[in-house]
Enzyme design. Structure first.
Site, mmCIF file in Angstrom:
data_model
loop_
_atom_site.group_PDB
_atom_site.id
_atom_site.type_symbol
_atom_site.label_atom_id
_atom_site.label_comp_id
_atom_site.label_asym_id
_atom_site.label_seq_id
_atom_site.Cartn_x
_atom_site.Cartn_y
_atom_site.Cartn_z
ATOM 1 C CB CYS A 84 60.761 45.803 27.929
ATOM 2 S SG CYS A 84 60.069 44.194 28.300
ATOM 3 C CG HIS A 90 57.603 48.076 26.050
ATOM 4 N ND1 HIS A 90 57.839 47.022 25.186
ATOM 5 C CD2 HIS A 90 57.474 47.526 27.293
ATOM 6 C CE1 HIS A 90 57.860 45.901 25.881
ATOM 7 N NE2 HIS A 90 57.636 46.177 27.153
ATOM 8 C CG ASN A 94 55.997 42.728 26.740
ATOM 9 O OD1 ASN A 94 56.850 42.973 25.888
ATOM 10 N ND2 ASN A 94 56.143 43.046 28.009
HETATM 11 O O1 UT7 Z 1 57.505 44.734 29.716
HETATM 12 C C1 UT7 Z 1 58.311 44.634 30.853
HETATM 13 C C2 UT7 Z 1 57.702 45.259 32.033
HETATM 14 N N1 UT7 Z 1 56.555 44.539 32.475
HETATM 15 C C3 UT7 Z 1 55.421 45.178 32.669
HETATM 16 O O2 UT7 Z 1 55.320 46.357 32.422
HETATM 17 C C4 UT7 Z 1 54.277 44.405 33.291
HETATM 18 C C5 UT7 Z 1 53.684 45.199 34.425
HETATM 19 N N2 UT7 Z 1 52.640 44.494 35.153
HETATM 20 C C6 UT7 Z 1 51.420 44.236 34.615
HETATM 21 O O3 UT7 Z 1 51.173 44.486 33.455
HETATM 22 C C7 UT7 Z 1 50.351 43.710 35.530
HETATM 23 O O4 UT7 Z 1 50.806 43.782 36.856
HETATM 24 C C8 UT7 Z 1 49.922 42.249 35.227
HETATM 25 C C9 UT7 Z 1 49.160 42.202 33.923
HETATM 26 C C10 UT7 Z 1 51.122 41.355 35.165
HETATM 27 C C11 UT7 Z 1 48.964 41.760 36.321
HETATM 28 O O5 UT7 Z 1 47.849 42.644 36.446
HETATM 29 P P1 UT7 Z 1 47.447 43.231 37.862
HETATM 30 O O6 UT7 Z 1 46.245 44.056 37.648
HETATM 31 O O7 UT7 Z 1 48.645 43.903 38.463
HETATM 32 O O8 UT7 Z 1 47.048 41.936 38.660
HETATM 33 P P2 UT7 Z 1 47.616 41.379 40.033
HETATM 34 O O9 UT7 Z 1 48.917 40.705 39.840
HETATM 35 O O10 UT7 Z 1 47.534 42.446 41.082
HETATM 36 O O11 UT7 Z 1 46.521 40.304 40.377
HETATM 37 C C12 UT7 Z 1 45.155 40.665 40.652
HETATM 38 C C13 UT7 Z 1 44.347 39.400 40.853
HETATM 39 C C14 UT7 Z 1 44.979 38.409 41.811
HETATM 40 O O12 UT7 Z 1 43.947 37.742 42.499
HETATM 41 P P3 UT7 Z 1 43.538 38.169 43.999
HETATM 42 O O13 UT7 Z 1 44.776 38.017 44.810
HETATM 43 O O14 UT7 Z 1 43.089 39.599 43.879
HETATM 44 O O15 UT7 Z 1 42.440 37.224 44.321
HETATM 45 C C15 UT7 Z 1 45.686 37.446 40.909
HETATM 46 O O16 UT7 Z 1 45.864 36.184 41.488
HETATM 47 O O17 UT7 Z 1 44.240 38.711 39.608
HETATM 48 C C16 UT7 Z 1 44.731 37.375 39.740
HETATM 49 N N3 UT7 Z 1 45.383 36.999 38.500
HETATM 50 C C17 UT7 Z 1 44.725 36.465 37.456
HETATM 51 N N4 UT7 Z 1 43.437 36.132 37.288
HETATM 52 C C18 UT7 Z 1 43.081 35.619 36.098
HETATM 53 C C19 UT7 Z 1 46.693 37.139 38.149
HETATM 54 N N5 UT7 Z 1 46.897 36.686 36.898
HETATM 55 C C20 UT7 Z 1 45.683 36.273 36.456
HETATM 56 C C21 UT7 Z 1 45.257 35.728 35.246
HETATM 57 N N6 UT7 Z 1 43.953 35.409 35.109
HETATM 58 N N7 UT7 Z 1 46.095 35.493 34.208
#
Ligand code: UT7
Length: 332
Positions: free
Chosen positions: A116, A256, A286
Protein backbone atom coordinates in the site's frame (compact mmCIF):
# COMPACT_ATOMS: atom_id res chain seq x y z
CA UNK A 1 22.30 27.08 -10.48
CA UNK A 2 18.51 26.71 -10.02
CA UNK A 3 17.50 23.56 -8.20
CA UNK A 4 15.42 21.13 -10.26
CA UNK A 5 12.49 19.61 -8.39
CA UNK A 6 10.19 16.90 -9.69
CA UNK A 7 6.64 18.25 -9.83
CA UNK A 8 3.33 16.57 -10.51
CA UNK A 9 2.05 18.37 -13.62
CA UNK A 10 -1.06 16.26 -14.33
CA UNK A 11 -3.20 13.63 -12.61
CA UNK A 12 -5.80 11.19 -13.96
CA UNK A 13 -7.64 8.07 -12.91
CA UNK A 14 -9.97 5.29 -13.89
CA UNK A 15 -12.35 3.28 -11.73
CA UNK A 16 -14.55 0.47 -13.04
CA UNK A 17 -18.29 1.05 -13.31
CA UNK A 18 -19.40 -1.86 -11.15
CA UNK A 19 -20.22 -0.79 -7.59
CA UNK A 20 -20.02 -3.39 -4.82
CA UNK A 21 -22.04 -1.94 -1.94
CA UNK A 22 -22.05 -2.93 1.72
CA UNK A 23 -25.61 -4.18 1.20
CA UNK A 24 -24.43 -6.55 -1.52
CA UNK A 25 -21.61 -7.81 0.72
CA UNK A 26 -24.26 -8.64 3.35
CA UNK A 27 -25.48 -11.30 0.90
CA UNK A 28 -21.99 -12.82 0.51
CA UNK A 29 -20.70 -12.93 4.09
CA UNK A 30 -21.92 -12.49 7.66
CA UNK A 31 -21.52 -8.73 7.91
CA UNK A 32 -23.61 -5.59 7.86
CA UNK A 33 -23.48 -2.03 6.61
CA UNK A 34 -23.35 -0.60 10.15
CA UNK A 35 -20.29 -2.69 11.12
CA UNK A 36 -18.39 -1.92 7.91
CA UNK A 37 -19.18 1.80 8.04
CA UNK A 38 -18.32 2.29 11.71
CA UNK A 39 -15.14 0.15 11.66
CA UNK A 40 -13.72 1.26 8.31
CA UNK A 41 -15.64 4.22 6.82
CA UNK A 42 -16.30 2.26 3.62
CA UNK A 43 -19.74 2.32 1.94
CA UNK A 44 -18.89 0.91 -1.48
CA UNK A 45 -16.00 -0.10 -3.73
CA UNK A 46 -15.50 -0.56 -7.49
CA UNK A 47 -14.87 -3.96 -9.05
CA UNK A 48 -13.40 -4.69 -12.49
CA UNK A 49 -15.56 -7.36 -14.11
CA UNK A 50 -15.03 -9.40 -17.26
CA UNK A 51 -12.74 -12.08 -18.62
CA UNK A 52 -9.04 -11.31 -19.18
CA UNK A 53 -9.31 -7.86 -17.64
CA UNK A 54 -6.14 -7.16 -15.68
CA UNK A 55 -4.82 -4.12 -13.87
CA UNK A 56 -3.27 -2.70 -17.05
CA UNK A 57 -6.75 -2.29 -18.59
CA UNK A 58 -7.54 0.24 -15.86
CA UNK A 59 -4.07 1.82 -15.95
CA UNK A 60 -4.28 2.20 -19.74
CA UNK A 61 -7.34 4.43 -19.47
CA UNK A 62 -5.84 6.43 -16.59
CA UNK A 63 -2.63 7.08 -18.57
CA UNK A 64 -4.50 7.97 -21.77
CA UNK A 65 -6.54 10.52 -19.80
CA UNK A 66 -3.33 11.83 -18.21
CA UNK A 67 -1.62 12.41 -21.55
CA UNK A 68 -4.71 14.03 -23.00
CA UNK A 69 -5.00 16.40 -20.05
CA UNK A 70 -1.37 17.46 -20.41
CA UNK A 71 -1.66 17.62 -24.20
CA UNK A 72 1.32 15.40 -24.93
CA UNK A 73 1.82 12.23 -26.95
CA UNK A 74 2.76 8.82 -25.54
CA UNK A 75 6.11 8.86 -27.35
CA UNK A 76 7.23 11.78 -25.15
CA UNK A 77 7.28 9.65 -21.99
CA UNK A 78 10.79 8.54 -20.88
CA UNK A 79 9.98 6.33 -17.92
CA UNK A 80 6.98 4.41 -16.56
CA UNK A 81 6.89 3.22 -12.95
CA UNK A 82 3.95 0.91 -12.30
CA UNK A 83 3.22 0.53 -8.59
CA UNK A 84 1.04 -2.51 -7.97
CA UNK A 85 0.65 -5.76 -6.04
CA UNK A 86 -1.67 -7.20 -8.69
CA UNK A 87 0.31 -7.10 -11.95
CA UNK A 88 -1.28 -8.67 -15.03
CA UNK A 89 1.38 -11.37 -14.86
CA UNK A 90 4.43 -12.11 -12.68
CA UNK A 91 6.38 -11.12 -15.78
CA UNK A 92 6.70 -9.22 -18.03
CA UNK A 93 6.21 -6.12 -15.93
CA UNK A 94 2.84 -4.41 -16.14
CA UNK A 95 4.84 -1.25 -16.93
CA UNK A 96 5.88 -2.89 -20.20
CA UNK A 97 2.37 -4.08 -20.96
CA UNK A 98 0.74 -0.69 -20.37
CA UNK A 99 3.51 1.05 -22.33
CA UNK A 100 2.66 -1.12 -25.33
CA UNK A 101 -1.08 -0.59 -24.92
CA UNK A 102 -0.73 3.20 -24.72
CA UNK A 103 2.14 3.54 -27.21
CA UNK A 104 4.80 4.83 -24.78
CA UNK A 105 7.41 3.32 -27.06
CA UNK A 106 10.36 5.48 -26.03
CA UNK A 107 10.01 4.76 -22.34
CA UNK A 108 11.73 2.20 -20.19
CA UNK A 109 9.60 0.91 -17.36
CA UNK A 110 9.42 -1.34 -14.35
CA UNK A 111 6.99 -2.50 -11.68
CA UNK A 112 7.42 -1.49 -8.09
CA UNK A 113 5.95 -3.49 -5.22
CA UNK A 114 5.77 -1.87 -1.82
CA UNK A 115 2.18 -2.93 -1.10
CA UNK A 116 0.00 0.00 0.00
CA UNK A 117 3.02 2.34 0.19
CA UNK A 118 3.93 1.59 -3.42
CA UNK A 119 2.70 4.86 -4.87
CA UNK A 120 4.78 7.06 -2.55
CA UNK A 121 7.82 4.80 -3.10
CA UNK A 122 7.24 5.11 -6.88
CA UNK A 123 6.75 8.85 -6.75
CA UNK A 124 10.01 9.25 -4.83
CA UNK A 125 11.87 6.91 -7.19
CA UNK A 126 10.53 8.73 -10.24
CA UNK A 127 11.47 12.11 -8.78
CA UNK A 128 15.16 11.13 -8.74
CA UNK A 129 15.19 10.65 -12.52
CA UNK A 130 13.74 14.16 -12.96
CA UNK A 131 15.98 15.81 -10.35
CA UNK A 132 19.11 14.32 -11.91
CA UNK A 133 18.08 15.72 -15.30
CA UNK A 134 18.38 12.36 -17.06
CA UNK A 135 14.63 12.05 -17.74
CA UNK A 136 12.07 14.72 -18.60
CA UNK A 137 8.67 13.05 -18.39
CA UNK A 138 7.99 10.24 -15.92
CA UNK A 139 4.62 8.53 -15.49
CA UNK A 140 3.98 7.02 -12.07
CA UNK A 141 0.98 4.67 -11.96
CA UNK A 142 -0.67 3.44 -8.77
CA UNK A 143 -3.19 0.74 -9.63
CA UNK A 144 -4.58 -2.50 -8.29
CA UNK A 145 -7.20 -5.04 -9.15
CA UNK A 146 -7.54 -6.20 -5.55
CA UNK A 147 -10.65 -8.22 -6.43
CA UNK A 148 -8.31 -10.68 -8.20
CA UNK A 149 -6.71 -11.72 -4.88
CA UNK A 150 -9.65 -11.38 -2.48
CA UNK A 151 -11.62 -14.26 -1.03
CA UNK A 152 -15.26 -13.19 -1.14
CA UNK A 153 -16.09 -15.69 1.61
CA UNK A 154 -13.67 -14.03 4.08
CA UNK A 155 -15.44 -11.17 5.83
CA UNK A 156 -12.21 -9.94 7.40
CA UNK A 157 -10.77 -8.88 4.03
CA UNK A 158 -13.49 -8.76 1.36
CA UNK A 159 -15.17 -5.72 2.88
CA UNK A 160 -12.03 -3.60 2.69
CA UNK A 161 -10.58 -3.74 -0.79
CA UNK A 162 -11.59 -2.37 -4.21
CA UNK A 163 -10.19 -1.86 -7.71
CA UNK A 164 -8.93 1.37 -9.27
CA UNK A 165 -6.08 3.11 -11.07
CA UNK A 166 -4.44 6.51 -10.84
CA UNK A 167 -1.53 8.05 -12.72
CA UNK A 168 0.55 11.19 -12.36
CA UNK A 169 3.05 12.90 -14.63
CA UNK A 170 6.34 14.13 -13.17
CA UNK A 171 8.25 16.95 -14.87
CA UNK A 172 11.00 19.38 -13.88
CA UNK A 173 10.09 22.49 -11.90
CA UNK A 174 12.63 25.24 -11.32
CA UNK A 175 10.33 27.60 -9.40
CA UNK A 176 10.57 25.89 -6.02
CA UNK A 177 7.38 23.82 -6.31
CA UNK A 178 7.29 20.02 -6.61
CA UNK A 179 8.56 17.29 -4.32
CA UNK A 180 10.48 18.72 -1.38
CA UNK A 181 11.19 15.74 0.86
CA UNK A 182 10.37 12.09 1.44
CA UNK A 183 10.77 9.70 4.35
CA UNK A 184 10.35 6.05 3.35
CA UNK A 185 10.62 3.13 5.75
CA UNK A 186 10.18 -0.62 5.85
CA UNK A 187 10.31 -3.50 8.31
CA UNK A 188 10.21 -7.10 7.04
CA UNK A 189 8.99 -8.28 10.44
CA UNK A 190 5.53 -7.31 9.19
CA UNK A 191 5.42 -10.15 6.65
CA UNK A 192 3.53 -12.60 8.86
CA UNK A 193 0.61 -10.21 9.43
CA UNK A 194 -0.22 -9.28 5.82
CA UNK A 195 0.72 -11.42 2.84
CA UNK A 196 -0.29 -13.84 0.11
CA UNK A 197 0.73 -17.33 1.14
CA UNK A 198 1.19 -18.96 -2.28
CA UNK A 199 1.77 -18.24 -5.94
CA UNK A 200 5.33 -16.98 -5.53
CA UNK A 201 8.63 -18.87 -5.79
CA UNK A 202 8.57 -19.98 -2.15
CA UNK A 203 5.27 -21.83 -2.60
CA UNK A 204 4.41 -22.02 -6.31
CA UNK A 205 0.82 -22.44 -7.46
CA UNK A 206 -0.51 -26.00 -7.26
CA UNK A 207 -3.94 -27.60 -7.06
CA UNK A 208 -3.40 -27.81 -3.29
CA UNK A 209 -2.52 -24.14 -2.80
CA UNK A 210 -5.56 -23.12 -4.81
CA UNK A 211 -7.82 -25.49 -2.90
CA UNK A 212 -6.60 -24.03 0.39
CA UNK A 213 -7.23 -20.48 -0.87
CA UNK A 214 -3.60 -19.50 -0.41
CA UNK A 215 -3.63 -17.05 -3.33
CA UNK A 216 -5.82 -14.65 -1.45
CA UNK A 217 -4.85 -11.75 0.78
CA UNK A 218 -4.20 -12.91 4.33
CA UNK A 219 -4.37 -10.19 6.97
CA UNK A 220 -4.32 -10.10 10.76
CA UNK A 221 -6.30 -6.89 10.79
CA UNK A 222 -5.94 -5.92 14.45
CA UNK A 223 -2.13 -6.15 14.41
CA UNK A 224 -1.82 -4.34 11.08
CA UNK A 225 -4.17 -1.67 12.40
CA UNK A 226 -2.00 -1.04 15.49
CA UNK A 227 1.19 -0.67 13.42
CA UNK A 228 -0.56 1.47 10.80
CA UNK A 229 -1.95 3.91 13.35
CA UNK A 230 1.39 4.52 15.03
CA UNK A 231 3.75 4.35 12.02
CA UNK A 232 1.71 6.44 9.59
CA UNK A 233 1.04 9.09 12.22
CA UNK A 234 4.68 9.17 13.39
CA UNK A 235 6.18 9.48 9.91
CA UNK A 236 3.72 12.22 8.94
CA UNK A 237 4.65 14.17 12.06
CA UNK A 238 8.37 13.52 11.41
CA UNK A 239 8.24 15.01 7.91
CA UNK A 240 6.45 18.09 9.26
CA UNK A 241 9.12 18.59 11.92
CA UNK A 242 12.00 18.01 9.51
CA UNK A 243 10.61 20.71 7.22
CA UNK A 244 9.60 23.12 10.02
CA UNK A 245 5.93 22.87 9.02
CA UNK A 246 3.12 23.62 11.43
CA UNK A 247 -0.42 22.35 10.92
CA UNK A 248 -1.37 25.82 9.66
CA UNK A 249 1.24 25.56 6.89
CA UNK A 250 -0.34 22.39 5.51
CA UNK A 251 -3.05 22.80 2.88
CA UNK A 252 -3.87 19.11 2.45
CA UNK A 253 -3.10 15.72 3.95
CA UNK A 254 -3.46 12.92 1.39
CA UNK A 255 -3.53 9.70 3.37
CA UNK A 256 -3.62 6.13 2.10
CA UNK A 257 -7.26 5.03 2.39
CA UNK A 258 -7.16 1.81 4.42
CA UNK A 259 -9.38 2.67 7.34
CA UNK A 260 -11.01 5.96 8.36
CA UNK A 261 -9.81 5.44 11.93
CA UNK A 262 -6.16 5.26 10.74
CA UNK A 263 -6.69 8.43 8.69
CA UNK A 264 -8.19 10.23 11.72
CA UNK A 265 -5.31 9.15 13.97
CA UNK A 266 -2.77 10.48 11.46
CA UNK A 267 -4.54 13.83 11.07
CA UNK A 268 -4.86 14.18 14.86
CA UNK A 269 -1.16 13.52 15.42
CA UNK A 270 -0.35 16.20 12.83
CA UNK A 271 -2.88 18.60 14.33
CA UNK A 272 -4.49 18.94 10.89
CA UNK A 273 -8.27 19.57 10.85
CA UNK A 274 -10.59 17.18 9.02
CA UNK A 275 -11.43 19.86 6.46
CA UNK A 276 -7.88 19.53 5.13
CA UNK A 277 -7.88 15.74 4.80
CA UNK A 278 -8.69 14.05 1.49
CA UNK A 279 -11.05 11.16 2.17
CA UNK A 280 -12.77 9.04 -0.47
CA UNK A 281 -12.56 5.64 1.25
CA UNK A 282 -16.37 5.69 1.49
CA UNK A 283 -16.63 5.40 -2.32
CA UNK A 284 -13.62 3.27 -3.30
CA UNK A 285 -12.49 1.30 -0.23
CA UNK A 286 -8.81 0.40 -0.14
CA UNK A 287 -7.50 0.28 -3.71
CA UNK A 288 -3.93 -0.32 -2.38
CA UNK A 289 -1.64 1.54 -4.83
CA UNK A 290 -4.57 3.51 -6.23
CA UNK A 291 -5.69 5.37 -3.11
CA UNK A 292 -3.42 8.44 -3.15
CA UNK A 293 -3.63 9.27 -6.88
CA UNK A 294 -7.42 8.72 -6.79
CA UNK A 295 -7.61 11.34 -4.02
CA UNK A 296 -5.43 13.78 -5.99
CA UNK A 297 -7.78 13.46 -8.96
CA UNK A 298 -10.91 13.95 -6.85
CA UNK A 299 -9.46 17.08 -5.21
CA UNK A 300 -7.51 18.46 -8.20
CA UNK A 301 -9.85 21.42 -8.65
CA UNK A 302 -9.22 22.57 -5.09
CA UNK A 303 -5.41 22.49 -5.33
CA UNK A 304 -3.39 25.66 -5.91
CA UNK A 305 0.18 26.43 -6.88
CA UNK A 306 2.40 26.42 -3.80
CA UNK A 307 -0.02 24.44 -1.58
CA UNK A 308 1.91 22.38 0.97
CA UNK A 309 0.72 18.79 0.67
CA UNK A 310 1.68 15.75 2.73
CA UNK A 311 1.14 12.26 1.27
CA UNK A 312 1.25 9.39 3.78
CA UNK A 313 0.88 5.64 3.54
CA UNK A 314 1.27 2.37 5.41
CA UNK A 315 1.08 -1.14 4.00
CA UNK A 316 2.21 -4.74 3.83
CA UNK A 317 5.87 -5.49 4.33
CA UNK A 318 5.56 -3.50 6.50
CA UNK A 319 6.23 -0.40 4.42
CA UNK A 320 5.35 3.18 5.25
CA UNK A 321 6.35 6.75 4.61
CA UNK A 322 5.49 10.34 3.82
CA UNK A 323 6.17 12.71 0.94
CA UNK A 324 6.10 16.48 1.27
CA UNK A 325 5.41 18.42 -1.92
CA UNK A 326 4.38 21.88 -3.06
CA UNK A 327 1.60 21.68 -5.64
CA UNK A 328 2.78 23.02 -8.98
CA UNK A 329 -0.33 24.21 -10.87
CA UNK A 330 -3.64 25.98 -10.40
CA UNK A 331 -7.08 24.57 -11.24
CA UNK A 332 -7.86 25.01 -14.93
O1 UT7 B 1 -3.82 -1.02 3.57
C1 UT7 B 1 -2.91 -1.96 4.05
C2 UT7 B 1 -2.87 -2.01 5.52
N1 UT7 B 1 -4.09 -2.53 6.06
C3 UT7 B 1 -4.72 -1.86 7.00
O2 UT7 B 1 -4.32 -0.78 7.37
C4 UT7 B 1 -5.91 -2.52 7.65
C5 UT7 B 1 -5.80 -2.42 9.15
N2 UT7 B 1 -6.85 -3.12 9.87
C6 UT7 B 1 -8.14 -2.69 9.88
O3 UT7 B 1 -8.50 -1.76 9.20
C7 UT7 B 1 -9.09 -3.35 10.84
O4 UT7 B 1 -8.36 -4.19 11.70
C8 UT7 B 1 -10.20 -4.19 10.15
C9 UT7 B 1 -11.17 -3.27 9.45
C10 UT7 B 1 -9.59 -5.15 9.17
C11 UT7 B 1 -10.99 -4.96 11.21
O5 UT7 B 1 -11.51 -4.06 12.20
P1 UT7 B 1 -11.26 -4.33 13.74
O6 UT7 B 1 -11.96 -3.26 14.47
O7 UT7 B 1 -9.79 -4.47 13.97
O8 UT7 B 1 -12.02 -5.69 13.97
P2 UT7 B 1 -11.47 -7.07 14.54
O9 UT7 B 1 -10.71 -7.81 13.51
O10 UT7 B 1 -10.81 -6.83 15.86
O11 UT7 B 1 -12.82 -7.81 14.82
C12 UT7 B 1 -13.77 -7.34 15.80
C13 UT7 B 1 -15.00 -8.23 15.76
C14 UT7 B 1 -14.69 -9.71 15.79
O12 UT7 B 1 -15.72 -10.36 16.49
P3 UT7 B 1 -15.53 -10.80 18.03
O13 UT7 B 1 -14.36 -11.71 18.05
O14 UT7 B 1 -15.29 -9.51 18.77
O15 UT7 B 1 -16.84 -11.43 18.36
C15 UT7 B 1 -14.73 -10.11 14.35
O16 UT7 B 1 -15.03 -11.47 14.17
O17 UT7 B 1 -15.69 -8.00 14.54
C16 UT7 B 1 -15.85 -9.24 13.83
N3 UT7 B 1 -15.75 -8.97 12.41
C17 UT7 B 1 -16.80 -8.61 11.65
N4 UT7 B 1 -18.10 -8.43 11.95
C18 UT7 B 1 -18.92 -8.04 10.96
C19 UT7 B 1 -14.65 -9.00 11.62
N5 UT7 B 1 -14.97 -8.67 10.35
C20 UT7 B 1 -16.30 -8.42 10.36
C21 UT7 B 1 -17.19 -8.02 9.37
N6 UT7 B 1 -18.49 -7.85 9.70
N7 UT7 B 1 -16.82 -7.82 8.08
Amino acid sequence: MTKINAAITAVASYVPDYILSNKELEKLVDTNDEWITSRTGIKERRILKGEDQGVTEMAKVAVERLLEKRGIGPEEIDLVIFCTVTPDKVFPASANIVSRKVGMNNAFGFDLNAACSGFIYGLTTGSKFIESGTHKKVVVIGADKMSSIIDYTDRATCIIFGDGAGAVLLEADETGNGIQDAILKSDGAGEEFLHQKAGGSERPASAGTVERGEHYVYQEGKTVFKFAVSKMADVSYEIMQRNSLTADDIAWLVPHQANLRIIDATANRMGVGKEKVMINIDRYGNTTNGTIPLCLVDWENKLHKGDNIILSAFGGGFTWGSVYLKWAYNPS
